[in-house]
Design an enzyme around this catalytic site. Structure first.
Site: not given
Ligand code: SAH
Length: 217
Positions: A65
């Site tokens: 993000s």
């Molecule tokens: N906070 C992270 C953002 C990652 S993007 C950072 O700073 O890097 C969002 C993430 O949510 C992705 O890695 C995706 O795989 C995950 N995601 C999506 N649906 C999900 C679910 N049901 N349970 C766990 N993770 C999930």
């Protein structure tokens, strides 16, 4: 493995130009954003962009993000240091690191196992000792350690997953992007005496939250 150049000046500039002017005030959040090396959470080729004002790809069609969004969500859950926090969407582990600096214990859930494994290895290398990881559908929460003082969801959902509301402690705060697949509003839900109140923190754009209580896969 941990890269040498520290990028402290880049982080200070990020805080002064991207976070403070947009209203991030919590001194603990600003300090954590100055400390955690975002450059370590992106791939080598993108290190030069690590402190820029936008999200970056982390593989598997996911993103780390934008720094401002990380700060905004973290400030919204108002951590003092003694909380149990549940994070859904570990991704690169960057937001996880910020949370681990500001809370007592962080429980983080990621549905893409290779991302979870990579984040877990990096955060262990960086000596974080208060994080537990799970590769699972986070729309179901993490029942075993509930209730949580704060829950942060870093992927966009059509509605607030009921299991997350059920796992929120009395007085607890939940932040989650809610909307359609192209744009969302960042909602803060606060649970007081059993009832939940909502506040809209503004527009945002996240990758999809996929799962039983999210978008269908
Ligand atoms: N906070 C992270 C953002 C990652 S993007 C950072 O700073 O890097 C969002 C993430 O949510 C992705 O890695 C995706 O795989 C995950 N995601 C999506 N649906 C999900 C679910 N049901 N349970 C766990 N993770 C999930």
């Amino acid at each position: 493995m941990i890269r040498n150049h520290d990028y402290r000046l880049a982080r200070e500039k990020m805080v002064e130009t991207q976070l403070i002017p947009r209203g991030i005030k919590d001194p603990r959040v600003l300090e954590a954003m100055k400390e955690v090396r975002r450059d370590l959470f992106v791939e080598e080729a993108l290190v030069g962009e690590a402190y820029n004002d936008h999200p970056l790809p982390i593989g598997h069609n996911q993103t780390i993000s934008q720094p401002f969004i990380v700060a905004l969500m973290t400030e919204a859950i108002a951590l003092k240091g003694d909380e149990k926090v549940l994070e859904i969407g570990t991704g690169s582990g960057y937001q996880t690191a910020i949370l681990a600096k500001l809370a007592d214990k962080v429980y983080t859930v990621e549905r893409i196992r290779p991302l979870m494994i990579k984040a877990r290895a990096l955060l262990a290398d960086l000596n974080y000792r208060n994080i537990l990881f799970k590769a699972f559908d986070g729309t179901l929460g993490w029942e075993e350690y509930a209730p949580y003082d704060a829950i942060i969801v870093t992927a966009g959902a059509p509605n607030v997953p009921q299991p997350l509301l059920d796992q929120l402690a009395e007085g607890g705060r939940l932040v989650i992007p809610i909307g359609n697949k192209y744009s969302q509003e960042l909602l803060k839900v606060t649970r007081k005496r059993g009832t939940c109140t909502q506040k809209n923190l503004g527009g945002c754009r996240f990758v999809d939250l996929l799962g039983v209580y999210g978008w269908k896969e």
